[in-house]
Design a protein around this motif. Sequence first.
Motif, PDB file in Angstrom:
ATOM      1  N   CYS A 158      -5.642  -5.146   1.457  1.00 21.35           N
ATOM      2  CA  CYS A 158      -5.989  -4.568   2.758  1.00 21.35           C
ATOM      3  C   CYS A 158      -6.375  -3.094   2.578  1.00 21.35           C
ATOM      4  O   CYS A 158      -6.257  -2.541   1.492  1.00 21.35           O
ATOM      5  CB  CYS A 158      -4.818  -4.695   3.727  1.00 21.35           C
ATOM      6  SG  CYS A 158      -3.384  -3.719   3.224  1.00 21.35           S
ATOM      7  N   CYS A 182      -4.929  -0.540   4.152  1.00 17.93           N
ATOM      8  CA  CYS A 182      -3.879   0.332   4.698  1.00 17.93           C
ATOM      9  C   CYS A 182      -3.634   1.565   3.825  1.00 17.93           C
ATOM     10  O   CYS A 182      -3.312   2.632   4.335  1.00 17.93           O
ATOM     11  CB  CYS A 182      -2.601  -0.460   4.915  1.00 17.93           C
ATOM     12  SG  CYS A 182      -2.808  -1.692   6.220  1.00 17.93           S
ATOM     13  N   CYS A 204       3.152  -2.577   4.615  1.00 17.12           N
ATOM     14  CA  CYS A 204       2.268  -2.458   5.778  1.00 17.12           C
ATOM     15  C   CYS A 204       2.327  -3.763   6.558  1.00 17.12           C
ATOM     16  O   CYS A 204       3.113  -4.644   6.234  1.00 17.12           O
ATOM     17  CB  CYS A 204       0.845  -2.145   5.341  1.00 17.12           C
ATOM     18  SG  CYS A 204       0.050  -3.487   4.458  1.00 17.12           S
ATOM     19  N   GLU A 205       1.485  -3.870   7.561  1.00 19.85           N
ATOM     20  CA  GLU A 205       1.531  -5.053   8.428  1.00 19.85           C
ATOM     21  C   GLU A 205       1.057  -6.323   7.715  1.00 19.85           C
ATOM     22  O   GLU A 205       1.270  -7.432   8.188  1.00 19.85           O
ATOM     23  CB  GLU A 205       0.654  -4.825   9.670  1.00 19.85           C
ATOM     24  CG  GLU A 205      -0.811  -4.610   9.315  1.00 19.85           C
ATOM     25  CD  GLU A 205      -1.697  -4.393  10.538  1.00 19.85           C
ATOM     26  OE1 GLU A 205      -2.118  -5.393  11.123  1.00 19.85           O
ATOM     27  OE2 GLU A 205      -1.950  -3.229  10.872  1.00 19.85           O
ATOM     28  N   HIS A 206       0.380  -6.171   6.563  1.00 19.36           N
ATOM     29  CA  HIS A 206      -0.130  -7.338   5.844  1.00 19.36           C
ATOM     30  C   HIS A 206       0.890  -7.814   4.807  1.00 19.36           C
ATOM     31  O   HIS A 206       1.382  -7.005   4.033  1.00 19.36           O
ATOM     32  CB  HIS A 206      -1.446  -7.002   5.138  1.00 19.36           C
ATOM     33  CG  HIS A 206      -2.503  -6.509   6.066  1.00 19.36           C
ATOM     34  ND1 HIS A 206      -2.752  -5.163   6.265  1.00 19.36           N
ATOM     35  CD2 HIS A 206      -3.358  -7.180   6.865  1.00 19.36           C
ATOM     36  CE1 HIS A 206      -3.729  -5.037   7.143  1.00 19.36           C
ATOM     37  NE2 HIS A 206      -4.113  -6.243   7.531  1.00 19.36           N
TER      38      HIS A 206
HETATM   39 ZN   LIG Z   1      -2.134  -3.550   5.094  1.00 15.70          ZN
END
Ligand SMILES: [Zn+2]
Length: 280
Positions: A9, A11, A71-73
């Motif tokens: 990702c 991020c 992170c969100e992933h």
């Molecule tokens: Zn991420």
Amino acid sequence: MGLGATVRCRCFEEGKLKPGPVPLDDLYVDDEGYLASRKLDAARKRLDRRRFDARYGQLEKEFYERAEFCCEHEDGEYSSESVSNIAGCAQFRSLVKEAGGESEFPLLSKLLPQGNGGIYPAEKAAATLVELDRFIAKVADVDEWVLCDVETDEEVWVSAQCGSFPLSIAPYEEVWMVGGKICFYRTGCDPVETTHFKQIMPEAPDGKGCWRTKVICFDTGAVTETAYALGSKANPGVEREFYVTSKKAPFLYEGKYWTAERIRRLLVASIETGNPIRWC
Ligand SMILES: [Zn+2]
């Protein structure tokens, strides 16, 4: 044992990582496309393994554990695919060769790695995607597209080159199968194209007696609606997943999805993030 791949990702680039065991400015992206720590790398070079473990073993452990939820992933991955098994990869390579090989598909011919590591550069992703779509169109006979149910493999719709789905013609919408894609057209909306989607039937018809059925496209994330649900066993409240495949190119089709579709999703993820495909 097969070939998998991930795309990191953005991020890290966008400064969205949570603070962790090493400072954020210690992080960098290594040659394999993974986040790494300058401090740990330097210590690894300086010390033998025993001394490194004694001094930095705990930090290293925390560093790798943190990478999974920084992170969100999940695992910092924007996209993750198990591309195919070894036989499937070999088949894909030989198909590309038969369809024209390096002279016609110079990037696609060299896309899949020989082993389970390395990266495919993001800079090549867009041009490779063009080759992939050209390859699919060439290999799969466009007269033989089929819409299948993922769970039952029921052939919901066998299409000629173009055709509107008979159940889904409403004055304001049409559903077509064109070049291996299902295209949803609605008056006043941009057309939505997909090769793989889920339809969710409502619990009850709306005031006009219409079963406004939600359609979620997996390859693009687009969401649209149809006036009626597709397939013979459409029932209120039921979710069904469909994909488009080709009767004349079953070799591209393996398990529930195409190898080509997975590769396509990785290339799209690489274009969207600007990060390379990491083979694993
Ligand atoms: Zn991420």
